[in-house]
Design a protein around this motif. Structure first.
Motif, PDB file in Angstrom:
ATOM      1  N   ASP A   1       0.951  -1.374   0.235  1.00 55.12           N
ATOM      2  CA  ASP A   1      -0.127  -0.074  -0.045  1.00 55.12           C
ATOM      3  C   ASP A   1       1.016   1.300  -0.156  1.00 55.12           C
ATOM      4  OD1 ASP A   1      -2.407  -1.643   0.254  1.00 55.12           O
ATOM      5  OD2 ASP A   1      -1.696  -1.799   2.339  1.00 55.12           O
ATOM      6  N   ARG A   2       1.964   1.147   0.779  1.00 54.96           N
ATOM      7  CA  ARG A   2       2.746   2.276   0.702  1.00 54.96           C
ATOM      8  C   ARG A   2       4.205   1.657   0.300  1.00 54.96           C
ATOM      9  NH1 ARG A   2       1.565   6.997   3.723  1.00 54.96           N
ATOM     10  NH2 ARG A   2       3.329   8.215   2.699  1.00 54.96           N
ATOM     11  N   ILE A   3       5.094   2.326  -0.324  1.00 54.47           N
ATOM     12  CA  ILE A   3       6.556   2.373  -0.553  1.00 54.47           C
ATOM     13  C   ILE A   3       7.447   3.223   0.161  1.00 54.47           C
ATOM     14  CG2 ILE A   3       8.446   1.663  -2.006  1.00 54.47           C
ATOM     15  CD1 ILE A   3       6.454   0.566  -3.953  1.00 54.47           C
ATOM     16  N   TYR A   4       8.345   2.816   0.842  1.00 53.34           N
ATOM     17  CA  TYR A   4       9.512   3.826   1.189  1.00 53.34           C
ATOM     18  C   TYR A   4      10.781   3.564   0.946  1.00 53.34           C
ATOM     19  CZ  TYR A   4       5.883   5.596   4.705  1.00 53.34           C
ATOM     20  OH  TYR A   4       4.886   5.972   5.358  1.00 53.34           O
ATOM     21  N   SER A   5      11.406   4.502   0.408  1.00 56.55           N
ATOM     22  CA  SER A   5      12.883   4.372   0.125  1.00 56.55           C
ATOM     23  C   SER A   5      13.770   4.851   1.127  1.00 56.55           C
ATOM     24  CB  SER A   5      13.159   5.048  -1.256  1.00 56.55           C
ATOM     25  OG  SER A   5      12.421   4.607  -2.236  1.00 56.55           O
ATOM     26  N   MET A   6      14.779   4.282   1.325  1.00 53.74           N
ATOM     27  CA  MET A   6      15.613   4.487   2.338  1.00 53.74           C
ATOM     28  C   MET A   6      17.054   4.887   1.588  1.00 53.74           C
ATOM     29  SD  MET A   6      15.959   2.202   5.926  1.00 53.74           S
ATOM     30  CE  MET A   6      16.188   3.510   7.026  1.00 53.74           C
ATOM     31  N   LEU A   7      17.787   5.791   2.218  1.00 55.85           N
ATOM     32  CA  LEU A   7      18.967   6.110   1.737  1.00 55.85           C
ATOM     33  C   LEU A   7      19.682   6.689   2.971  1.00 55.85           C
ATOM     34  CD1 LEU A   7      19.975   5.913  -1.284  1.00 55.85           C
ATOM     35  CD2 LEU A   7      20.401   8.264  -0.853  1.00 55.85           C
ATOM     36  N   ASN A   8      21.036   5.917   3.043  1.00 55.46           N
ATOM     37  CA  ASN A   8      21.987   6.680   4.199  1.00 55.46           C
ATOM     38  C   ASN A   8      20.948   6.829   5.638  1.00 55.46           C
ATOM     39  OD1 ASN A   8      24.147   6.677   2.512  1.00 55.46           O
ATOM     40  ND2 ASN A   8      23.536   8.964   1.747  1.00 55.46           N
ATOM     41  N   GLY A   9      20.288   5.913   6.020  1.00 54.44           N
ATOM     42  CA  GLY A   9      19.564   6.035   7.117  1.00 54.44           C
ATOM     43  C   GLY A   9      18.257   6.920   7.224  1.00 54.44           C
ATOM     44  N   ARG A  10      18.091   7.390   6.067  1.00 56.09           N
ATOM     45  CA  ARG A  10      16.799   8.189   6.053  1.00 56.09           C
ATOM     46  C   ARG A  10      15.726   7.830   5.107  1.00 56.09           C
ATOM     47  NH1 ARG A  10      18.253  13.662   7.565  1.00 56.09           N
ATOM     48  NH2 ARG A  10      20.169  13.626   7.867  1.00 56.09           N
ATOM     49  N   LEU A  11      14.611   7.973   5.371  1.00 59.44           N
ATOM     50  CA  LEU A  11      13.285   7.591   4.851  1.00 59.44           C
ATOM     51  C   LEU A  11      12.758   8.291   3.693  1.00 59.44           C
ATOM     52  CD1 LEU A  11      11.297   5.475   7.473  1.00 59.44           C
ATOM     53  CD2 LEU A  11      12.214   4.657   5.326  1.00 59.44           C
ATOM     54  N   VAL A  12      12.280   8.025   2.676  1.00 65.64           N
ATOM     55  CA  VAL A  12      11.664   8.701   1.654  1.00 65.64           C
ATOM     56  C   VAL A  12      10.431   8.090   1.120  1.00 65.64           C
ATOM     57  CG1 VAL A  12      12.049  10.098  -0.516  1.00 65.64           C
ATOM     58  CG2 VAL A  12      14.081   9.383   0.725  1.00 65.64           C
ATOM     59  N   PRO A  13       9.328   8.771   1.470  1.00 71.60           N
ATOM     60  CA  PRO A  13       7.992   7.892   1.126  1.00 71.60           C
ATOM     61  C   PRO A  13       7.732   7.964  -0.260  1.00 71.60           C
ATOM     62  CG  PRO A  13       7.692  10.062   1.893  1.00 71.60           C
ATOM     63  CD  PRO A  13       8.828  10.189   1.706  1.00 71.60           C
ATOM     64  N   CYS A  14       8.426   7.214  -1.326  1.00 68.22           N
ATOM     65  CA  CYS A  14       8.168   6.769  -2.354  1.00 68.22           C
ATOM     66  C   CYS A  14       9.037   5.712  -3.060  1.00 68.22           C
ATOM     67  CB  CYS A  14       8.474   8.036  -3.362  1.00 68.22           C
ATOM     68  SG  CYS A  14      10.055   8.344  -3.526  1.00 68.22           S
ATOM     69  N   ALA A  15       8.877   5.116  -4.431  1.00 73.29           N
ATOM     70  CA  ALA A  15       9.622   3.984  -4.931  1.00 73.29           C
ATOM     71  C   ALA A  15      10.771   4.730  -5.322  1.00 73.29           C
ATOM     72  CB  ALA A  15       8.882   3.218  -5.778  1.00 73.29           C
ATOM     73  N   MET A  16      11.964   3.704  -5.170  1.00 71.76           N
ATOM     74  CA  MET A  16      13.359   3.954  -5.657  1.00 71.76           C
ATOM     75  C   MET A  16      13.192   4.040  -7.208  1.00 71.76           C
ATOM     76  SD  MET A  16      14.967   4.795  -3.392  1.00 71.76           S
ATOM     77  CE  MET A  16      16.240   4.594  -2.245  1.00 71.76           C
ATOM     78  N   THR A  17      12.045   3.516  -7.703  1.00 68.63           N
ATOM     79  CA  THR A  17      12.267   3.179  -9.160  1.00 68.63           C
ATOM     80  C   THR A  17      13.045   4.342 -10.181  1.00 68.63           C
ATOM     81  OG1 THR A  17      10.117   2.249  -8.757  1.00 68.63           O
ATOM     82  CG2 THR A  17      10.656   2.160 -10.983  1.00 68.63           C
TER      83      THR A  17
END
Ligand SMILES: Nc1ncnc2c1ncn2[C@@H]1O[C@H](COP(=O)(O)OP(=O)(O)OP(=O)(O)O)[C@@H](O)[C@H]1O
Ligand SMILES: Nc1ncnc2c1ncn2[C@@H]1O[C@H](COP(=O)(O)OP(=O)(O)OP(=O)(O)O)[C@@H](O)[C@H]1O
Ligand SMILES: [Mg+2]
Ligand SMILES: [Mg+2]
Lengths: 331, 248, 230, 230, 331
Positions: free
Chosen positions: A204-220
């Motif tokens: 239902d929800r995708i979160y992307s992580m980078l360097n320990g931070r969360l971004v609420p969207c796909a990494m696509t």
């Protein structure tokens, strides 16, 4: 309704190195949440917090509105099941492994037997029941670990790359099982995956992580590069993308696939970004179609069947991709 | 164990000789008492008495016994039997002490010839006797030739044998070891080598749980004609080991 | 090699004669050391697991102390307990000195550091995922302990076997606290010490062989137990 | 509690007086047990690794025998070597009896089964992928052994510490083969036995405390060594 | 030229259970070979043989024409590198792990340093060099294991599900690395994967395994069902497929994608099987296009860009799929 999980200003470090730095993260009940991100970005560490194996160094971790701390976390652990990234089976039979959590919950013996047998049957590994855990193939281990978590019928299921080592048929089966848990049983699932398609399809929800931070969207649609600050541009290796004025720095840019607009010709609109490309892949996905466009960088957009028909675009056709500068995340 | 029991601390040499094995059964049968023998070094045997862990002690260290009784740990010393110490040495007696009739003279000569001497060095009855002999000879033993090994009599004989050295030993232990070693008796029969054994009841006033009845019965028995005859008739390798003190 | 052949011959005689006296001594050795080891296992394995799983200030020091206690000479354990159990001592009234109970206590103290240390070592060498798996499955403290015991059974069995070897082969405690009383507290090791002090070396050696035979049988039994529990 | 307080006081005196005689005894204990344990580690760790990695007929029997040897009473080891080293014995010509060398040999025999068994247990409890990883990387037999030693260092260190405890705390071998000769082969344990037989229990206990102190320091040293090697 | 590997009538069993039963299997030098198949079919067991960790119970295993046996296998092991399915890192630093194989080959110290540093750099994990192996994320462990194998520059690289736990960028990187090893360095690679696309894209040859048997084709078009013997038909859940007359039994049917023929209308031809379906996915792949057709069962075909243009078929269009009965494998 209170959120299932609520993380506020959470930080976590191993030794000195900061691994998690999350401003705000909420998981709603009865949903499936996917987390993706490159290796070492902190996914497993985050799941360890959600499974109450570790506490944040600072910040708040709430479960159903209740702060998690050393005095209640072992009790809370009984309400979640966690399949770790590299599951460990105990040196006993497969059946005993699957029954272990039930034993810890003091379920009577025959009840344990019945439930473990049913679970192994469901997952198609009934024939392994009396095998010693040390004598399984990689995929078989993974299935037993999932069975061991599922048999507990927890409120929340936390899965760290659950589909690794599984063959395609099993992946399909577990995908539908997870959906079923949400739809028919009102459970919640949080899982990580490196497969963007699985994450997209299932959650239902995708979160992307980078360097320990969360971004609420796909990494696509993620591109690396740098911000050209005074021009409000982000320069990736192949494109220059307009970004909101307030953004001053960042090395990664992400665009949510649903914010991409496709057209056969350039659009006169408020959208600052517009690139021409060519359709290089089309894929049906539930009721939607995933379209891959090569425009210097690869873009992935998701459109409906009707939109596809109206636009009259085909495999290999040239196409324009447009999006607002406010649709991008830079970090 | 339902039977009444008498705890006795004694020296290893007494027990090892095998005497107690023939001495006790008639007593045990007659009084329905089991004698628990705890065989340890002389010093430890007296200490166990001092602590009240045994009912009776049966040792051979006259000065220490005296002190034990005077301090009130024991009631009274009863002579039971005696034998003698001997000085043993390698075959051929290289230090040439065999011709001497005085024990302290013999030791003096040993010291002069620097022949190796093995000492118990453990404050046992034998060691105390040895020290008093050195004292008499006016010598403070020490140096490469004097080895204090801090072990039981048997071990000392073994070491002396291994090193071709001299040692002071009680005759009983020497007889028991005779076949296993090459050492020979070089000095014997001197009055200074007299070795008396006493039995002492631990003072029941200090230690109320002491089995006074049994202890007294035992003392009576061991000094009775029957007990004394058993002592006289006890032989190792065909030789009498102990001489009773009560009967001639 | 007369010495050894005579010892072997005497050992055969001992085993074959089935002398009641020898039998009593063997049995005393066995039951005392087995009880002491059971006691030590029941107390020290859980302790070892707890110590290695918890982290607390002073833990390295505690571990070093536990290691050090493995060096406890048997005589010193004997002396310590003697100080407690002697008539003059704080527990003198119990009259426990020179009884099998005192020996069991002493061997328990002797064996506990061994089992505890080897348990700590087994737990520390275990896969760290064992601990987290237990937690994720919601194990309580006790349940987790039981899982660790079953999972580390190989290492723990080695600890118990080492402890048993120590108990049945030790002489200081048995001598100081048992007193080597014939027919009551005489064990194989105190008998060996006695025969040695008598100069009956061959007989002592024969008794030693008998002791090893007994240990061999008990270990075989333990092995079978372990294999069954798989 | 007069007994214990007196023992503690005597222990303090022993430590603080820095008496040359006490110092000699302590040093004899240390160097003999350390040499014996080094010898045992060098021989038994490789042996244990080989035994647990190879499969051969009779392996379970060998393991059971090794377990049994942990029950070897110190006096029996003493008797065995005595039979070899006595003037009449096959090695009597060497004149090794009642020397530190004989004690080292005896403690080596005593400690080897312990280290060997605990090595076997450490290797058997190791992740089976350790072995296959070595093979896939093309390790030779020796190289593989070294990797196992480094990888299992925790368990092996526990084995060595247990062995050291056994060596420094044992008295039978030291007494039988060393002879407790003052200034030459007297160790802390034989001194303890001597004082005990004299009835000087408090002094004996004080020596026991000194021994534990020494063991504590040596173990601290071993720990530091281990941590460094990480 | 002799084959790199040659397996003839090879059988292998754990305890009683037969796990491998291979009539004939050859791997040519300087090729990439992919092996796919469901969990527990024996892939890992086969790779263990190829890496000389185990010997067959019966049959012949030749390496470069030389029979493998206990007297030479430890020497041969130095010519292959094997990344196991669940790699084990030793409890030392990452760098020491990577240098281990070089150490075993008695490479001098500075040479080891240089090569391991270069390798870690290549794989983008130079920053992990001094980290302890126990403190890595799942994907980082996988990368170190691959680095440890690659640094030995072996003739043959054997990889068991090498892409598990890796993020997408790393997967892409390793894919090109493997291709490079074959093309520029003349090496050979054998790998397993559950991802049919990766297997297809990367390999020269794909083998499918089922119940310990090898079938030389991709698993992509695999259907389960049963043989209707006297009618020479195979009945899957949705279709009936013509099969060669001699086949009497079997529960699985496989068709190699390259043998599928697409057309806009039914073909008059010798091909006994023809089914109508609809195009549900299109994907560009190197120079080819992968077409997915839903015709009751899903078929995957691979065609060229020209064929695509000539046929004039589009996403969502109806299309016919035809193939000869001899193009199917039943087992
Ligand atoms: N026990 C540990 N000690 C120190 N650092 C650690 C430890 N475990 C993980 N890390 C580091 O923390 C960071 C985050 O690790 P984490 O396992 O959460 O990553 P991840 O997103 O799950 O990665 P992957 O996709 O590879 O599984 C990584 O840089 C990793 O090296
Ligand atoms: N050590 C073992 N003892 C007994 N059986 C084993 C052992 N290892 C594997 N097996 C069994 O052998 C079969 C083949 O295992 P293998 O590991 O080769 O499968 P795989 O194809 O690699 O599976 P996966 O895709 O799950 O990794 C499986 O049925 C497995 O259960
Ligand atoms: Mg992870
Ligand atoms: Mg596998």
């Amino acid at each position: 309704m209170t959120a299932l999980y609520e993380l506020l200003s959470v930080q976590f470090a191993y030794d000195q190195a900061m691994v998690l730095d999350i401003d705000e993260f909420r998981v709603a009940g009865n949903t499936i949440t996917a987390i993706t991100g490159p290796n070492g970005c902190g996914k497993t560490t985050l799941l360890n917090l959600l499974a109450f194996l570790q506490l944040p160094d600072s910040g708040t971790l709430n479960f159903r509105g209740q702060p998690v701390n050393v005095s209640n976390w072992s009790r809370l652990r009984k309400r979640v099941s966690y399949v770790q990234q590299k599951p460990y089976l105990l040196n006993m039979s497969v059946r005993e492994n699957v029954e272990l959590g039930l034993k810890f919950r003091n379920q009577p013996n025959n009840d344990r037997r019945r439930r473990s047998a049913a679970m192994l049957d469901d997952l198609g590994i009934a024939h392994l029941a009396e095998r010693s855990a040390g004598e399984l193939s990689g995929g078989e281990v993974q299935k037993v670990a999932i069975a061991r978590a599922l048999v507990l019928e927890p409120d929340v299921l936390i899965l760290d790359e659950p589909f690794t080592h599984l063959d395609q048929r099993s992946v399909g089966f577990f995908e539908s099982l997870i959906t079923l848990l949400r739809d028919d049983r009102g459970k919640s699932v949080v899982f990580t995956s490196h497969d963007p398609i699985i994450a997209q399809v299932l959650s239902d929800r995708i979160y992307s992580m980078l360097n320990g931070r969360l971004v609420p969207c796909a990494m696509t649609n993620m591109y690396s590069g740098h911000v050209i600050a005074d021009q409000h541009l982000f320069a990736s290796s192949h494109l220059q993308i307009h970004i909101p004025e307030q953004i001053q720095s960042g090395t990664h840019l992400v665009i949510d696939p649903v914010h991409l607009v496709l057209s056969r010709s350039p659009l006169q609109s408020s959208m600052r970004n517009a690139f021409q490309g060519r359709i290089v892949a089309l894929q049906e996905q539930s009721d939607l179609i995933k379209v891959s466009i090569d425009a210097g960088e690869h873009f992935q957009a998701v459109i409906t069947h009707e939109a596809m028909r109206d636009l009259d675009i085909h495999f290999g056709d040239p196409v324009w991709v447009s999006f607002k500068s406010s649709a991008v995340h830079v970090f | 164990h339902a039977r009444d029991s008498l705890r006795m601390a004694t020296t290893t040499s007494t027990d090892n000789s095998g005497l107690l094995k023939v001495l006790h059964p008639p007593f045990e049968a007659q009084h329905d008492i089991r004698v628990d023998v705890i065989a340890v070094g002389t010093g430890k045997a007296l200490r166990l008495g001092e602590q009240g862990d045994v009912d009776i002690v049966f040792v051979h260290a006259p000065d220490a016994e005296q002190a034990f009784v005077e301090a009130g740990f024991g009631v009274k010393r009863y002579p039971v039997m005696h034998n003698d110490f001997v000085i043993v040495g390698p075959e051929g007696d290289p230090a040439g002490i065999g011709v001497l009739t005085s024990a302290s003279q013999a030791l003096k000569q040993l010291a002069e010839s620097q022949a190796v001497f093995i000492s118990r060095g453990d404050d046992s009855g034998t060691h105390k006797k040895e020290k008093s002999l050195w004292n008499e000879a006016g010598i403070e033993p020490g140096g490469d030739w004097y080895l204090a090994v801090g072990q039981g009599m048997g071990a000392v004989l073994k070491i002396a044998d291994d090193k071709g050295a001299y040692a002071l030993t009680d005759r009983g232990t020497y007889l028991a070891y005779q076949d296993k070693i090459q050492l020979k008796v070089v000095v014997e029969g001197a009055p200074a080598l007299f070795n008396p054994y006493h039995v002492i009841m631990v003072n029941p006033e200090k230690h109320p749980h002491v089995n006074r009845q049994a202890a007294e019965a035992y003392i009576d028995y061991i000094r009775s004609e029957a007990g004394q005859l058993i002592i006289r008739n006890f032989k190792v390798a065909g030789k009498q080991l102990f001489h009773p003190d009560v009967i001639p | 090699m007369d010495y050894f052949s005579q010892a072997i011959a005497e050992a055969l005689v001992l085993v074959l004669s089935l002398d009641a006296e020898v039998y009593t001594v063997v049995w005393t050795s066995i039951y005392i050391s087995i009880l002491a080891v059971c006691l030590a296992a029941v107390t020290s394995i859980p302790l070892g697991i707890v110590i290695s799983l918890k982290s607390f200030p002073g833990k390295p020091l505690l571990l070093q102390v536990l290691n050090t206690l493995m060096a406890l000479p048997t005589v010193v354990v004997g002396l310590l307990l003697y100080g407690l159990l002697t008539r003059q001592g704080p527990l003198g009234e119990l009259g426990m000195l020179y009884t099998p109970l005192a020996m069991i206590l002493g061997q328990w103290i002797l064996v506990s550091p061994i089992i505890c240390n080897l348990t700590v070592s087994a737990v520390s060498s275990a896969d760290p995922r064992l601990h987290t798996t237990c937690m994720t499955l919601g194990a309580g403290t006790w349940q987790q302990g039981l899982v660790f015991m079953s999972e580390l059974r190989l290492g723990l069995m080695a600890a118990v076997v080492a402890g048993f070897g120590r108990a049945i082969g030790e002489v200081g405690v048995a001598m100081m606290l048992g007193g080597n009383i014939e027919g009551f507290t005489r064990t194989m090791t105190t008998a060996i010490a006695l025969e040695t002090s008598k100069g009956e070396f061959e007989l002592a050696l024969a008794l030693g062989m008998l002791l090893l035979l007994v240990a061999f049988v008990v270990n075989g039994f333990l092995f079978r137990l372990q294999r069954k529990s798989r």
